[in-house]
Design an enzyme around this catalytic site. Sequence first.
Site, short mmCIF file in Angstrom:
data_model
loop_
_atom_site.label_atom_id
_atom_site.label_comp_id
_atom_site.label_asym_id
_atom_site.label_seq_id
_atom_site.Cartn_x
_atom_site.Cartn_y
_atom_site.Cartn_z
CG PHE A 1 10.37 3.03 11.67
CD1 PHE A 1 10.47 1.73 11.20
CD2 PHE A 1 9.11 3.62 11.72
CE1 PHE A 1 9.35 1.02 10.79
CE2 PHE A 1 7.98 2.92 11.31
CZ PHE A 1 8.10 1.62 10.85
CE LYS B 1 -3.09 -2.11 3.39
NZ LYS B 1 -3.62 -1.93 4.78
N GLY B 2 2.11 1.12 0.35
CA GLY B 2 2.96 2.28 0.62
C GLY B 2 3.05 3.30 -0.49
CE LYS C 1 15.15 3.63 6.46
NZ LYS C 1 14.43 2.89 7.51
CG ASP D 1 2.79 0.97 7.50
OD1 ASP D 1 3.73 0.81 6.70
OD2 ASP D 1 2.33 0.07 8.22
CG ASP E 1 6.52 3.12 0.67
OD1 ASP E 1 7.05 2.12 0.13
OD2 ASP E 1 5.97 3.07 1.78
NE ARG F 1 -0.50 1.95 4.89
CZ ARG F 1 0.54 1.16 4.67
NH1 ARG F 1 1.58 1.62 4.03
NH2 ARG F 1 0.53 -0.09 5.10
CG ASP G 1 14.42 -1.17 4.57
OD1 ASP G 1 15.63 -1.29 4.80
OD2 ASP G 1 13.59 -1.12 5.48
#
Length: 182
Positions: free
Chosen positions: A152, A43-44, A131, A159, A100, A165, A103
Amino acid sequence: MNDSRPGRVLFSAEAIHRRVSELGEQIRGDYAGRPLTIVAILKGSVIFLADLARHLGHGVTIELIEASSYGDGTTSSGQVAIRRYGKLDVQGRDAILLDDIADTGNTLTAVRRSLEGMGARSVRTCVLLDKPCRRQVDLVVDYFGFEVGDDFVVGYGLDYDDYYRNLPDICTLRPEVVGVRA
Ligand code: PRP
């Protein structure tokens, strides 16, 4: 500090707006005259998708997928399950995989491989936040908005336990907020 925010603002809504606009112009120029499919990972990516897509002009289609990493909650196994919504037709098309954040890089790497397997003509990656300090695979994203360290972060699609979000800014999370929720 505004207490309605969960922590320190890393990127304000205005800064994000400017950067997304720049990215949109860059992508629009790179793909000028070529049909482009944006494949957004739920969903990000939803807020980023909505803003970026409006800068991309004509000849753009949008596909949505869901990708979840297997793991024990804190570490990623590198294996990613992909769920499609609709037909996900990328055969012979140039695609940009949108998320989004990159990582470990496992999600984008696995989904890119999958799109290539479906016959996409080309696949590039685009994230708002990169990141690189957390990378587990050899992934270099093609388009990114901002590079971040190992904080974070939440907001603008990102989220904590599915909350935050919808924040317009991207913020760090104060330790006392963890466990309390929005
Ligand atoms: C987050 C984020 C990326 C992925 C990045 O998704 O939205 O899809 O993790 O991590 P990686 O580079 O280590 O693979 P998440 O699984 O938290 O789901 P969400 O998008 O629904 O929040």
